[in-house]
Design a protein around this motif. Structure first.
Motif, PDB file in Angstrom:
ATOM      1  N   LYS A 153       0.816  -1.221   0.000  1.00  0.00           N
ATOM      2  CA  LYS A 153       0.000   0.000   0.000  1.00  0.00           C
ATOM      3  C   LYS A 153       0.848   1.269   0.000  1.00  0.00           C
ATOM      4  CE  LYS A 153      -4.191  -1.736   0.286  1.00  0.00           C
ATOM      5  NZ  LYS A 153      -5.270  -1.372  -0.602  1.00  0.00           N
ATOM      6  N   GLY A 154       2.152   1.137  -0.147  1.00  0.00           N
ATOM      7  CA  GLY A 154       3.055   2.278  -0.098  1.00  0.00           C
ATOM      8  C   GLY A 154       2.762   3.338  -1.141  1.00  0.00           C
ATOM      9  N   THR A 155       2.485   2.922  -2.374  1.00  0.00           N
ATOM     10  CA  THR A 155       2.186   3.889  -3.440  1.00  0.00           C
ATOM     11  C   THR A 155       0.915   4.659  -3.117  1.00  0.00           C
ATOM     12  OG1 THR A 155       3.278   2.493  -5.074  1.00  0.00           O
ATOM     13  CG2 THR A 155       1.734   4.153  -5.914  1.00  0.00           C
ATOM     14  N   GLU A 156      -0.121   3.937  -2.692  1.00  0.00           N
ATOM     15  CA  GLU A 156      -1.384   4.588  -2.325  1.00  0.00           C
ATOM     16  C   GLU A 156      -1.167   5.561  -1.162  1.00  0.00           C
ATOM     17  OE1 GLU A 156      -5.757   2.898  -1.736  1.00  0.00           O
ATOM     18  OE2 GLU A 156      -4.488   2.471   0.011  1.00  0.00           O
ATOM     19  N   VAL A 160      -2.147   9.247  -2.080  1.00  0.00           N
ATOM     20  CA  VAL A 160      -3.503   9.594  -1.642  1.00  0.00           C
ATOM     21  C   VAL A 160      -3.565   9.979  -0.159  1.00  0.00           C
ATOM     22  CG1 VAL A 160      -5.886   8.754  -1.413  1.00  0.00           C
ATOM     23  CG2 VAL A 160      -4.513   8.050  -3.395  1.00  0.00           C
ATOM     24  N   VAL A 161      -3.108   9.083   0.706  1.00  0.00           N
ATOM     25  CA  VAL A 161      -3.302   9.259   2.143  1.00  0.00           C
ATOM     26  C   VAL A 161      -2.474  10.416   2.701  1.00  0.00           C
ATOM     27  CG1 VAL A 161      -3.149   8.151   4.408  1.00  0.00           C
ATOM     28  CG2 VAL A 161      -3.971   6.846   2.435  1.00  0.00           C
ATOM     29  N   ILE A 162      -1.176  10.406   2.481  1.00  0.00           N
ATOM     30  CA  ILE A 162      -0.321  11.462   3.028  1.00  0.00           C
ATOM     31  C   ILE A 162      -0.705  12.833   2.468  1.00  0.00           C
ATOM     32  CG2 ILE A 162       2.061  12.315   3.187  1.00  0.00           C
ATOM     33  CD1 ILE A 162       2.900   9.315   3.465  1.00  0.00           C
ATOM     34  N   PRO A 163      -0.970  12.953   1.156  1.00  0.00           N
ATOM     35  CA  PRO A 163      -1.428  14.256   0.648  1.00  0.00           C
ATOM     36  C   PRO A 163      -2.748  14.722   1.280  1.00  0.00           C
ATOM     37  CG  PRO A 163      -0.609  12.938  -1.170  1.00  0.00           C
ATOM     38  CD  PRO A 163      -0.648  12.044   0.042  1.00  0.00           C
ATOM     39  N   SER A 164      -3.627  13.783   1.633  1.00  0.00           N
ATOM     40  CA  SER A 164      -4.882  14.155   2.304  1.00  0.00           C
ATOM     41  C   SER A 164      -4.608  14.778   3.664  1.00  0.00           C
ATOM     42  CB  SER A 164      -5.792  12.935   2.466  1.00  0.00           C
ATOM     43  OG  SER A 164      -6.199  12.442   1.220  1.00  0.00           O
TER      44      SER A 164
END
Length: 174
Positions: A153-156, A160-164
């Motif tokens: 899940k590193g790419t996601e 997605v997650v960290i930018p959110s």
């Protein structure tokens, strides 16, 4: 008089690893020469989790048993602050491993009373949903730690997650 730093480590749900985060930070700080204590906090009506955790006792030996805190009035808030100061008078940094059993407003109020900084710990599967929880600590929030991220899940996470979190004004610490 030495200024004590207080870090309040809390999670939005159970079994996120906030105790592991506390103990890891304590070990790092201790290795750098700081006097460190790790404690739990419990509000009236909550069970004492610390007495059953031998890992926590490594950093809290010699301190009196924590009494349940009440923040129902000004006198109770002053007592809570004094209790924290007395128990951990001899340390540079106090890490508080907070349970998520109480209402968020109780935690936010205690953070203000004891002048702590907050680190939120969340599970990867629920990370984006935990943003409002973390934001409820306002300027007392240092950032969040996202636990249980699989290598697949590193790419996601990075796209997605960290930018959110960043878009919400929350630092991702790890």
């Amino acid at each position: 008089v030495r200024q004590m730093s207080i870090l309040y480590v809390i999670s939005d749900e159970g079994k996120t690893g906030n105790t592991a985060v506390c103990l890891s930070l304590a070990s790092i700080l201790q290795e750098s020469g700081q006097k460190v204590a790790v404690s739990t906090v419990r509000f009236s009506g909550e069970e004492d989790r610390a007495k059953d955790n031998p890992l926590l006792s490594k950093f809290s030996d010699g301190f009196p048993e924590n009494q349940p805190l009440s923040l129902s009035d000004t006198e109770s808030r002053v007592r809570a602050r004094r209790q924290i100061e007395l128990i951990h008078r001899e340390v540079d940094t106090l890490l508080i491993d907070a349970t998520n059993a109480s209402q968020i407003d109780q935690h936010a109020e205690l953070v203000k009373v004891i002048e702590a900084k907050v680190i939120c710990v969340t599970k990867y599967h629920n990370a984006i949903d935990s943003i409002p929880f973390a934001k409820s600590f306002g300027q007392d929030l240092i950032g969040t730690v996202i636990n249980f991220l699989t290598k697949y899940k590193g790419t996601e996470a990075h796209k997605v997650v960290i930018p959110s979190f960043k878009k919400s004004g929350i630092n991702v610490l790890g």
